[in-house]
Write a protein that holds these residues in place. Structure first.
Motif, PDB file in Angstrom:
ATOM      1  N   LEU A  97       0.819  -1.213   0.000  1.00 35.21           N
ATOM      2  CA  LEU A  97       0.000   0.000   0.000  1.00 35.21           C
ATOM      3  C   LEU A  97       0.854   1.265   0.000  1.00 35.21           C
ATOM      4  O   LEU A  97       0.414   2.309  -0.456  1.00 35.21           O
ATOM      5  N   SER A  98       2.067   1.157   0.520  1.00 36.71           N
ATOM      6  CA  SER A  98       2.924   2.343   0.663  1.00 36.71           C
ATOM      7  C   SER A  98       3.778   2.556  -0.580  1.00 36.71           C
ATOM      8  O   SER A  98       4.318   1.607  -1.149  1.00 36.71           O
ATOM      9  N   LYS A 101       7.775   0.996  -1.549  1.00 41.06           N
ATOM     10  CA  LYS A 101       8.076  -0.355  -1.096  1.00 41.06           C
ATOM     11  C   LYS A 101       8.062  -1.326  -2.277  1.00 41.06           C
ATOM     12  O   LYS A 101       7.295  -1.162  -3.218  1.00 41.06           O
ATOM     13  N   ASN A 145       0.268   4.158  -7.678  1.00 42.18           N
ATOM     14  CA  ASN A 145       1.723   3.963  -7.662  1.00 42.18           C
ATOM     15  C   ASN A 145       2.302   3.631  -9.029  1.00 42.18           C
ATOM     16  O   ASN A 145       3.472   3.893  -9.289  1.00 42.18           O
TER      17      ASN A 145
END
Length: 408
Positions: A97-98, A101, A145
């Motif tokens: 989710l980040s 990463k 992302n």
């Protein structure tokens, strides 16, 4: 002629039912999924396919355990040793989710050996196989992302951003398609949600509105010969009467009881020539999920009824859930210990769950303070279906009893 395997949604780590295997120390459900994947790999090696497409969701989460990673690595290395390249599309379960990463499958793209092609951003690759070249356009799970979002959309609502991502990905697919060589076979591989796709039980718990949605017409475009998708767990061809086929291979194993009636497997695809492609669905060995729905009759012994119904099902090595429906007002007298013993052959007993059928309350009688006894009784008996036909006799007897009491 080019042959390849299309599979997806392995979901190592889906351990919602089962127990730890005493021999290996590994959860039985993880072993089930490994068995199904090895069956797929055995098939690929036996048929000597040119490559394998994995269309996303290798794990349950983006943070798999070392054991889960080890088992997946062992499976994929079997393909490498057999000289079969693997094209990996990143799915939503593989994505952290980040921002910044690494995804759970990125390690395969960094191994210093040939044969692993990891697509984590929209892109196309030219793969030279032993049977000839193939063009593959890869569309991983679309998110903020991996899809460039203009600054003006950063302050928009979630639904507006989702709609923007859908539009952007559709444009990207058209762009990559326009750059392909039209005489060389081409595949679109993605982890996407198609508007006409059918969800399975486990996926219905997700919020459907958060998925970027794509029309079949946005995927089935020239010069693609096959559209290989992951994300929906049910095998389905969303373009059965057109070309190319838009295919979800489905998951290789059952995830929960919502998928208990579905066949699981993968697709064996053959491209004979440009614009000549067909596929077959190959079933994998799967764990049986059996849900027993038992209607309990009031007059008979409840435990004996459940035992008799159990005999109608093959529960050996299965994951079993028993729901028994009790009539309204009937006490639950099922002997759970006896039922549990009868399920000893099952791999896992989820539960023996009573379901009560509540009686609908009848309409209450309307009473008035100025009513005499006859009127009160008449109003009361009108609300009782079992007494309504006898109300005149009952009222007469009641009046007689009242008079007798007053006289005495």
């Amino acid at each position: 002629m080019i042959k390849f395997i299309h599979t997806a949604d392995i979901h190592f780590g889906m351990e919602n039912y089962g127990r730890v295997d005493p021999i290996t120390g590994i959860h039985t459900r993880l072993l089930d999924f490994e068995k199904a994947l090895n069956f797929c790999i055995d098939f690929a090696i036996e048929k000597d396919v040119d490559f394998l497409i994995f269309a996303g969701d290798a794990y349950k989460t983006a943070n798999p355990s070392p054991t889960q990673q080890k088992l997946l690595m062992q499976c994929f290395l079997r393909l490498y040793k057999a000289g079969i390249p693997i094209v990996i599309i990143i799915g939503n379960h593989d994505n952290p989710l980040s921002f910044g990463k690494a995804n759970s499958l990125e390690i395969f793209g960094n191994i210093p050996i040939k044969g692993f092609h990891v697509i984590s951003k929209p892109s196309s690759i030219y793969l030279e196989t032993k049977s000839g070249p193939i063009q593959i356009v890869g569309m991983p799970w679309p998110s903020r992302n991996n899809i460039s979002i203009q600054n003006k959309y950063l302050i928009k609502s979630t639904s507006e951003i989702t709609e923007y991502i859908s539009t952007k990905v559709t444009q990207l697919i058209k762009h990559f398609a326009s750059e392909l060589n039209p005489v060389i076979p081409a595949i679109l591989a993605g982890h996407l949600t198609v508007s006409s796709g059918i969800f399975s039980g486990s996926e219905k718990r997700a919020i459907y509105g958060n998925d970027p949605i794509f029309l079949p017409s946005a995927l089935a475009i020239e010069p693609f010969d096959y559209v290989a998708l992951g994300h929906l767990h049910r095998y389905q061809n969303l373009n059965p009467n057109g070309y190319p086929a838009i295919v979800y291979s489905g998951s290789i194993e059952r995830v929960d009881f919502g998928e208990r009636k579905e066949e699981k497997g993968f697709c064996h695809v053959t491209i004979k020539d440009k614009n000549k492609c067909f596929h077959e669905f190959v079933k994998t060995p799967t764990r049986s999920f059996i849900q027993i729905d038992a209607l309990i009759e009031q007059e008979k012994d409840q435990t004996e009824q459940l035992l008799e119904i159990l005999k109608r099902h093959t529960i050996k090595d299965a994951i079993v859930k028993i729901l028994y429906y009790l009539p309204s007002g009937v006490k639950d007298s099922v002997n759970l210990r006896i039922i549990q013993q009868a399920c000893d052959d099952a791999m896992f007993l989820v539960g023996i769950i009573p379901v009560r059928q509540f009686e609908v309350k009848s309409k209450r009688a309307i009473m008035k303070v100025d009513m005499d006894l006859s009127a009160l009784l008449d109003s009361y008996f009108e609300t009782k279906n079992d007494l309504k036909n006898k109300k005149e006799l009952l009222i007469k007897k009641t009046i007689e009893l009242q008079k007798e009491i007053e006289e005495n």
